[in-house]
Design a protein around this motif. Structure first.
Motif, PDB file in Angstrom:
ATOM      1  N   ALA A  83       0.828  -1.200   0.000  1.00  0.00           N
ATOM      2  CA  ALA A  83       0.000   0.000   0.000  1.00  0.00           C
ATOM      3  C   ALA A  83       0.859   1.246   0.000  1.00  0.00           C
ATOM      4  N   ALA A  84       1.938   1.170   0.782  1.00  0.00           N
ATOM      5  CA  ALA A  84       2.843   2.323   0.843  1.00  0.00           C
ATOM      6  C   ALA A  84       3.470   2.572  -0.510  1.00  0.00           C
ATOM      7  N   ARG A  85       3.885   1.383  -1.101  1.00  0.00           N
ATOM      8  CA  ARG A  85       4.482   1.560  -2.447  1.00  0.00           C
ATOM      9  C   ARG A  85       3.453   2.112  -3.441  1.00  0.00           C
ATOM     10  N   ALA A  86       2.200   1.644  -3.355  1.00  0.00           N
ATOM     11  CA  ALA A  86       1.143   2.136  -4.245  1.00  0.00           C
ATOM     12  C   ALA A  86       0.880   3.613  -4.015  1.00  0.00           C
ATOM     13  N   GLY A  87       0.878   4.023  -2.731  1.00  0.00           N
ATOM     14  CA  GLY A  87       0.666   5.438  -2.422  1.00  0.00           C
ATOM     15  C   GLY A  87       1.783   6.313  -2.955  1.00  0.00           C
ATOM     16  N   ALA A  88       2.998   5.801  -2.807  1.00  0.00           N
ATOM     17  CA  ALA A  88       4.133   6.559  -3.321  1.00  0.00           C
ATOM     18  C   ALA A  88       4.055   6.707  -4.835  1.00  0.00           C
ATOM     19  N   PHE A  89       3.658   5.608  -5.491  1.00  0.00           N
ATOM     20  CA  PHE A  89       3.537   5.645  -6.956  1.00  0.00           C
ATOM     21  C   PHE A  89       2.455   6.643  -7.393  1.00  0.00           C
ATOM     22  N   ALA A  90       1.317   6.606  -6.625  1.00  0.00           N
ATOM     23  CA  ALA A  90       0.236   7.540  -6.946  1.00  0.00           C
ATOM     24  C   ALA A  90       0.681   8.992  -6.771  1.00  0.00           C
ATOM     25  N   SER A  91       1.473   9.192  -5.690  1.00  0.00           N
ATOM     26  CA  SER A  91       1.986  10.547  -5.466  1.00  0.00           C
ATOM     27  C   SER A  91       2.895  10.982  -6.599  1.00  0.00           C
ATOM     28  N   LEU A  92       3.703  10.026  -7.058  1.00  0.00           N
ATOM     29  CA  LEU A  92       4.591  10.346  -8.191  1.00  0.00           C
ATOM     30  C   LEU A  92       3.795  10.684  -9.445  1.00  0.00           C
ATOM     31  N   VAL A  93       2.711   9.906  -9.654  1.00  0.00           N
ATOM     32  CA  VAL A  93       1.879  10.169 -10.841  1.00  0.00           C
ATOM     33  C   VAL A  93       1.230  11.545 -10.750  1.00  0.00           C
ATOM     34  N   VAL A  94       0.663  11.854  -9.558  1.00  0.00           N
ATOM     35  CA  VAL A  94       0.036  13.164  -9.361  1.00  0.00           C
ATOM     36  C   VAL A  94       1.054  14.271  -9.536  1.00  0.00           C
ATOM     37  N   ALA A  95       2.234  14.080  -8.951  1.00  0.00           N
ATOM     38  CA  ALA A  95       3.284  15.112  -9.078  1.00  0.00           C
ATOM     39  C   ALA A  95       3.694  15.303 -10.530  1.00  0.00           C
ATOM     40  N   ALA A  96       3.793  14.182 -11.222  1.00  0.00           N
ATOM     41  CA  ALA A  96       4.177  14.275 -12.638  1.00  0.00           C
ATOM     42  C   ALA A  96       3.097  14.995 -13.450  1.00  0.00           C
ATOM     43  N   SER A  97       1.808  14.697 -13.102  1.00  0.00           N
ATOM     44  CA  SER A  97       0.715  15.352 -13.818  1.00  0.00           C
ATOM     45  C   SER A  97       0.718  16.848 -13.558  1.00  0.00           C
ATOM     46  N   VAL A  98       0.911  17.219 -12.277  1.00  0.00           N
ATOM     47  CA  VAL A  98       0.955  18.648 -11.931  1.00  0.00           C
ATOM     48  C   VAL A  98       2.102  19.336 -12.631  1.00  0.00           C
ATOM     49  N   SER A  99       3.257  18.630 -12.639  1.00  0.00           N
ATOM     50  CA  SER A  99       4.433  19.206 -13.293  1.00  0.00           C
ATOM     51  C   SER A  99       4.198  19.373 -14.784  1.00  0.00           C
ATOM     52  N   LEU A 100       3.554  18.348 -15.408  1.00  0.00           N
ATOM     53  CA  LEU A 100       3.273  18.413 -16.845  1.00  0.00           C
ATOM     54  C   LEU A 100       2.308  19.545 -17.145  1.00  0.00           C
ATOM     55  N   THR A 101       1.261  19.691 -16.286  1.00  0.00           N
ATOM     56  CA  THR A 101       0.290  20.768 -16.491  1.00  0.00           C
ATOM     57  C   THR A 101       0.952  22.131 -16.369  1.00  0.00           C
ATOM     58  N   ALA A 102       1.816  22.251 -15.371  1.00  0.00           N
ATOM     59  CA  ALA A 102       2.520  23.516 -15.175  1.00  0.00           C
ATOM     60  C   ALA A 102       3.384  23.845 -16.376  1.00  0.00           C
ATOM     61  N   CYS A 103       4.041  22.797 -16.918  1.00  0.00           N
ATOM     62  CA  CYS A 103       4.874  23.023 -18.104  1.00  0.00           C
ATOM     63  C   CYS A 103       4.030  23.467 -19.292  1.00  0.00           C
ATOM     64  N   GLN A 104       2.836  22.831 -19.422  1.00  0.00           N
ATOM     65  CA  GLN A 104       1.972  23.210 -20.526  1.00  0.00           C
ATOM     66  C   GLN A 104       1.462  24.639 -20.375  1.00  0.00           C
ATOM     67  N   GLU A 105       1.174  25.083 -19.159  1.00  0.00           N
ATOM     68  CA  GLU A 105       0.690  26.436 -18.944  1.00  0.00           C
ATOM     69  C   GLU A 105       1.783  27.476 -19.160  1.00  0.00           C
ATOM     70  N   GLU A 106       3.011  27.112 -18.897  1.00  0.00           N
ATOM     71  CA  GLU A 106       4.112  28.067 -18.996  1.00  0.00           C
ATOM     72  C   GLU A 106       4.728  28.109 -20.389  1.00  0.00           C
ATOM     73  N   ALA A 107       4.240  27.293 -21.309  1.00  0.00           N
ATOM     74  CA  ALA A 107       4.832  27.276 -22.649  1.00  0.00           C
ATOM     75  C   ALA A 107       4.556  28.609 -23.342  1.00  0.00           C
ATOM     76  N   PRO A 108       5.536  29.271 -23.942  1.00  0.00           N
ATOM     77  CA  PRO A 108       5.347  30.575 -24.591  1.00  0.00           C
ATOM     78  C   PRO A 108       4.453  30.445 -25.829  1.00  0.00           C
ATOM     79  N   VAL A 109       3.652  31.496 -26.040  1.00  0.00           N
ATOM     80  CA  VAL A 109       2.777  31.527 -27.209  1.00  0.00           C
ATOM     81  C   VAL A 109       3.597  31.911 -28.440  1.00  0.00           C
ATOM     82  N   GLN A 110       3.460  31.149 -29.492  1.00  0.00           N
ATOM     83  CA  GLN A 110       4.193  31.419 -30.717  1.00  0.00           C
ATOM     84  C   GLN A 110       3.496  32.538 -31.499  1.00  0.00           C
TER      85      GLN A 110
END
Length: 280
Positions: free
Chosen positions: A16-43
């Motif tokens: 369960a701990a390992r599953a929770g850690a993995f879920a946290s990693l997935v959420v963190a990765a999603s947040v990071s990806l979203t942040a990257c998408q929002e910060e991308a400069p407009v061409q």
């Protein structure tokens, strides 16, 4: 000694701990990806390139070269500083050929280049011999150019004819047609040569016409007409010489001689004469 019965539970917690850690990693990765998408400069598309500069105006041939090319009469004088650059070669050639016909007294070549009204005027000058007599006296034709003051403007050419010891001026507008060029005369004010001044005679000409038009709108003062006793006038006439030559018997003759200038009727416009040669 470790109790093996508790291991499945421990393993479940670990899983369960390992599953929770993995879920946290997935959420963190999603947040990071979203942040990257929002910060991308407009061409932004680059601006279009500026339009190319307009082509340079076509080169014009010197007046002296055109006169030689067209075999223009040497009595025609047209200096380069009085031939603006907006006049293309075809315009210059038309003007030179037009006044060359005048200089040579060639009415047959001149007539097709005139407006219908001016053709009629030319026919009259030719029929009474005035055109031929006048063109034989031409010693120089001085040319100046300009444009009409109205809108749209028309190109025009002013020519001063030297006829022995006299000078006469003409002003013409011209337009290109399907068959060549057509020249139309502009009205000539009385005593125009005594009124032109400055560097731009074409503009001065139109200003004089406008002043004459304004003057024509003003009514003349009605002259006081003296009252004459007809019987007394008849008695006086018996002692007088021929009409218009004054009294020989001391009588008072108030009548103007025949042919004397009279006042213009109020409101009658001053009609300038058309260009051409007069009979003086």
């Amino acid at each position: 000694m470790t109790n093996r019965a508790n291991r499945p539970f421990t393993s479940a917690l670990a899983a369960a701990a390992r599953a929770g850690a993995f879920a946290s990693l997935v959420v963190a990765a999603s947040v990071s990806l979203t942040a990257c998408q929002e910060e991308a400069p407009v061409q932004v598309a680059p601006p279009p390139p500026p339009p190319p500069p307009p082509p340079p105006p076509p080169a014009v041939t010197a007046i002296s070269e055109l006169m030689s090319k067209l075999n223009i009469d040497s009595r025609i004088r047209w200096t380069e500083d009085r031939a603006p650059k907006w006049m293309l070669d075809k315009d210059r050639e038309a003007v030179l050929s037009f006044f060359d016909a005048f200089a040579r007294g060639d009415s047959a070549r001149l007539k097709p280049t005139l407006s219908p009204t001016d053709q009629f005027e030319l026919d009259g000058l030719v029929s009474n011999g005035l055109f031929d007599d006048s063109t034989k006296k031409v010693t120089k034709i001085d040319i100046r150019t300009g444009k009409t003051p109205d809108s749209p403007t028309k190109p025009c050419v002013l020519a001063v004819f030297e006829l022995g010891d006299k000078y006469e001026a003409q002003l013409w507008t011209y337009t290109a047609t399907a068959t060549g060029y057509e020249f139309e005369s502009v009205a000539t004010p009385p005593e125009i040569m005594n009124k032109l001044s400055g560097d731009d005679w074409v503009t001065a000409w139109f200003e004089i016409l406008n002043k004459d038009a304004e003057l024509a709108k003003k009514p003349d003062e009605n002259p006081t007409i003296p009252q004459t006793n007809r019987a007394a006038a008849e008695d006086t006439a018996q002692d007088s010489g021929p009409a218009g030559f004054g009294s020989t018997g001391g009588g008072n003759n108030n009548n103007p001689p025949p042919g004397a200038p009279s006042k213009r009727t109020p409101g009658t416009p001053i009609k300038p004469s058309r260009p051409g040669f007069n009979s003086n």
